[in-house]
Design an enzyme around this catalytic site. Structure first.
Site, PDB file in Angstrom:
ATOM      1  CG  ASP A  23      -5.083   8.306 -12.964  1.00 45.38           C
ATOM      2  OD1 ASP A  23      -5.360   7.752 -11.889  1.00 45.38           O
ATOM      3  OD2 ASP A  23      -5.948   8.753 -13.731  1.00 45.38           O
TER       4      ASP A  23
ATOM      5  CG  HIS B 197      -8.551  12.187  -9.145  1.00 45.61           C
ATOM      6  ND1 HIS B 197      -8.436  11.214  -8.179  1.00 45.61           N
ATOM      7  CD2 HIS B 197      -9.547  13.022  -8.737  1.00 45.61           C
ATOM      8  CE1 HIS B 197      -9.327  11.433  -7.219  1.00 45.61           C
ATOM      9  NE2 HIS B 197     -10.011  12.520  -7.534  1.00 45.61           N
TER      10      HIS B 197
ATOM     11  CG  ASP C  69      -1.942   1.118   1.132  1.00 42.34           C
ATOM     12  OD1 ASP C  69      -3.026   0.863   0.607  1.00 42.34           O
ATOM     13  OD2 ASP C  69      -1.639   2.243   1.594  1.00 42.34           O
TER      14      ASP C  69
ATOM     15  CG  ASP D 174      -3.033   3.630  -2.274  1.00 41.36           C
ATOM     16  OD1 ASP D 174      -3.996   2.904  -1.981  1.00 41.36           O
ATOM     17  OD2 ASP D 174      -2.483   4.393  -1.458  1.00 41.36           O
TER      18      ASP D 174
ATOM     19  CG  ASN E 204      -5.179  10.962  -6.062  1.00 30.02           C
ATOM     20  OD1 ASN E 204      -4.795  11.212  -7.197  1.00 30.02           O
ATOM     21  ND2 ASN E 204      -5.623   9.776  -5.692  1.00 30.02           N
TER      22      ASN E 204
END
Length: 773
Positions: A512, A508, A495, A538, A503
């Protein structure tokens, strides 16, 4: 003169007689060939069914053997003297029996034949010294041998077969057995799954010839001995083969049968004797369609002969009349040829005529429209010169088939466009009179769509990594290979630390980019045989195959932390940095099944986060159970109708998870799945209608996400029935809640801007407690 006129008629009758003979020979050859084809096909189907059943049964034997060995390992010296230890052992045996449908019961027996503890309370205290599953290990005790007892009829009625390991005392003396009785009813369900015909039967036979299970159920055959001279069973054992397909009279049914037999005796289990799987069919039923076809062929042949005689007589009578119409027909033929030429020119499909070597003779104008070539540019050239090198051999093979008189349909090969690019062309062709006639169409767009759909089914759309479906498949294979090769498998549950801040601060699109960059770094730091998957958000899962030491996984994890650490350049010209918390579970140290290992790695990852993040933690002996999926204010899209439907979906998902955790009835779980799939489809239809009504600019991508999520429902069905209820919590949570955050929030903001009814701020769902993570 009259004699001269009669000669053609006599010749025609002679030719007719030859044709009758040839057709008869063709009919005979066809029926003989069909008979052989039916035989070969049936042998293959029976062999495949026997092999599949053998593989599944071997898997069950592995599981049962491992369970018995695990039970044996937990019986410490002096355990019988402690009532608490005996009670714990009894409860453990009950739990194991509940978890293994193919096992009727597990018991522990002392050397005198007394059952000291068992999963079934009514067996405790019984003394059964004559049982073969005690006598054989007692006479020849071997700790590594899995003893397979002959089938016997239990005191309660059913026939049973026991798998047994010997127990050893402190000084190595024989101290009893731990034994599991196979459940014939559960095995009958397993065997029945491979019956592909109503008359097909499946038998499970001990190596000494005693028939243990027969599906479909037939009470007069269970317990019968098949080990008689000349029986199919005896012939198979005498052959020394592991698998064979034989024909003869079945000892069990007395019917002429075709039977596939397969020996089940994995070397890794050290079984003291084999088990035999037999799958068979009645030969009369197998060949019944062939006999119907034979009589039909004879009828058709007779009708052809009679019709030919009558037809030839009529034709000869009318020939003189036909000669008078020749000129008129020739004129009609010229008109038809003109029409066909016009159709050839105007047809939108690619039409062409070539010789038997594949050289173009004539092409219609559509070639210029689709591939850029004027028809005269290709005439006289070989089509092979324009076919992609990788498709050239296949194209040559198809041309050879055309020369042999076969028709080619739906053959796809890449053809070079005049601009140098290759296009996928689908061909339909036949050869007539020394020429090949072909019709084709450009299917490039269809091929690209098929590749895209295949990629979406097994790979994450953003990073291109394996998705959950492919992860489960690869992990299952890795665990199977590890059991076979006695190696280790490591699962790294990762994680990202600080990803939410990226973010929130950069948007976003930047998030990405970070995910794709991290995915590339992970791929660069593991072997090609390992699997890197993104399970949602994630979170990543990495499967490391064929490890010899646990510290190898730790070294890889440290390498991954170093790979994550460098700054990531964003499109805005700035940089960002994330970390990673990694939890590691090891097979077989932390578990022997996929769900246990995944949840152990997940729990270890959360320990890494609690310990300060950006570090690696190995799994301990347990992991926390998942709770319920809940919505909070982050998941409110602001449109009342959509929010109400989201709450309904969450309710269905939680009901499904509760049923999975409590091992509820499978039929009820199936109904919940159908209800979830229906509610999901209805919800997506609602959003689709709203997007169309208000002209949502991102409708195409939103609909594509819907199609992907609907497909995932079927994947969840397959995984949750494998027993993966804990890890399925994370999957279903990601499936629903991540879609809301990624797609539905943007749609809700757009619809509110268009004047849609918003969810009231005082509704209860705003005050829901926050979800995990």
């Amino acid at each position: 003169m009259a004699s001269t006129r009669r000669r053609p008629f006599v010749s025609e009758w002679l030719i007719f007689a030859v044709c009758v003979l040839v057709i008869g020979a063709v009919f005979a050859y066809t029926n003989v060939h069909d008979h052989a084809h039916i035989t070969d096909n049936e042998r293959q189907r029976l062999a495949t069914a026997a092999t599949v059943t053998s593989d599944v049964l071997s898997h069950h034997l592995f599981s049962i053997g491992a369970t018995l060995d695990n039970v044996r390992g937990g019986l410490r010296p002096g355990w019988l003297a402690r009532e608490d230890a005996v009670a714990v052992c009894r409860e453990r045996l009950k739990t194991l029996v509940d978890a293994m449908p193919s096992v009727r019961g597990i018991l522990v027996m002392d050397p005198a034949g007394k059952i000291v503890t068992a999963a079934r309370d009514e067996l405790i205290g019984q003394i059964l010294p004559q049982r073969q599953y005690l006598q054989v290990p007692m006479r020849h005790p071997d700790r590594d041998t899995l003893y397979v007892s002959p089938p016997y009829q239990s005191v309660s009625g059913p026939w049973l077969l026991n798998l047994t390991y010997a127990l050893a005392g402190q000084s190595g003396e024989f101290a009893g057995v731990v034994s599991a009785a196979l459940d014939p009813k559960a095995l009958a369900v397993l065997l029945g799954s491979v019956r592909y015909a109503a008359d097909a039967w499946v038998a499970f036979v001990h190596g000494n010839g005693t028939l243990f299970v027969w599906e479909p159920e037939r009470g007069d055959v269970v317990g019968k001995s098949l080990a008689l001279p000349g029986t199919l069973f005896t012939r198979f054992l005498e052959s020394g083969l592991d698998a064979a397909v034989l024909e003869g009279t079945s000892r069990a049914t007395g019917e002429p049968s075709m039977v596939a037999l397969h020996r089940v005796q994995p070397a890794e289990l050290h079984m003291d004797g084999p088990l035999i799987i037999a799958v068979g069919r009645n030969l009369e039923a197998v060949y019944a369609p062939w006999w119907h076809g034979l009589w039909r062929s004879l009828l058709i042949y007779g009708l052809l002969v009679l019709g030919g005689i009558a037809g030839l007589a009529v034709v000869q009578h009318r020939r003189r009349l036909a000669l008078r119409a020749i000129e008129e027909r020739e004129a009609q033929l010229r008109a038809i040829q003109s029409e066909l030429e016009t159709l050839f020119t105007l047809a939108p499909s690619l039409l062409g005529i070539g010789d038997l070597q594949g050289t173009f003779r004539k092409l219609n104008p559509a070639w210029e429209k689709w591939l850029g070539y004027a028809s005269t540019e290709l005439e006289g050239l070989s089509c092979l010169d324009f076919i992609h090198p990788q498709d050239r051999e296949a194209t040559k093979a198809r041309i050879a088939e055309l020369v042999q008189g076969r028709t080619i349909t739906n053959f796809v090969a890449r053809f070079r466009h005049k601009n140098g690019m290759y296009r996928f062309i689908e061909w339909h062709a036949a050869a007539r009179d020394g020429c090949i006639y072909a019709a084709a169409q450009d299917v490039t767009q269809r091929q690209e769509l098929e590749r895209t759909l295949e990629q979406m089914a097994y790979h994450d759309r953003l990073t291109g990594l394996a998705n959950r479906a492919l992860l489960f498949d690869r992990l299952s294979q890795a665990l199977f290979n590890a059991r076979r090769k006695q190696t280790m498998v490591a699962i790294l549950f990762i994680d990202l630390d600080g990803f939410k801040g990226v973010n929130d601060q950069y948007g976003h699109d930047a998030g990405d980019l970070v995910l794709k960059t991290i995915a590339e770094r992970f791929l660069a730091r593991v072997r090609a045989t390992d699997t890197v998957a993104r399970t949602g958000g994630d979170e990543f899962v990495i499967v490391l195959n064929e490890l010899n030491r646990a510290d190898e996984a730790g070294l890889v994890a440290q390498n991954l932390l170093e790979a994550v650490a460098p700054d990531i350049a964003l499109a805005s010209g700035t940089t960002c940095r994330v970390g990673a918390s990694i939890g590691i579970s090891l097979f077989p140290h932390d578990g022997i099944d996929m769900d246990t290992l995944l949840m152990a790695a997940d729990a270890a990852m959360y320990q890494a986060k609690k310990a300060g993040k950006n570090q690696t933690v190995f799994a301990d002996d347990g992991c926390q159970n998942a709770g319920a999926i809940v919505l909070d204010s982050r998941h409110l899209v602001g449109v009342a109708e959509i929010d109400r439907q989201h709450e309904g979906l969450v309710l269905l998902v939680n009901r499904l998870l509760d049923a999975a955790r409590t091992h509820g009835d499978q039929a009820a779980m199936e109904r919940l799945f159908h209800e979830l799939a229906g509610a999901t489809a209805q919800h997506f239809a609602t959003e689709h209608a709203l997007m169309q009504r208000y002209g949502y600019p991102r409708q195409a991508g939103h609909d594509a996400a819907h199609d992907y999520l609907l497909a995932e429902v079927d994947n969840f069905r397959g995984e949750i029935f494998k027993g993966g209820d804990q890890f399925m919590f994370s999957l279903l949570e990601a499936w629903l809640l991540e879609h809301i955050l990624a797609e539905d929030l943007a749609l809700g903001h757009f619809l509110q801007e268009q004047g849609m009814e918003a969810t009231a701020s005082g509704e209860e769902n705003v005050a829901l407690p926050p979800m995990r993570g």
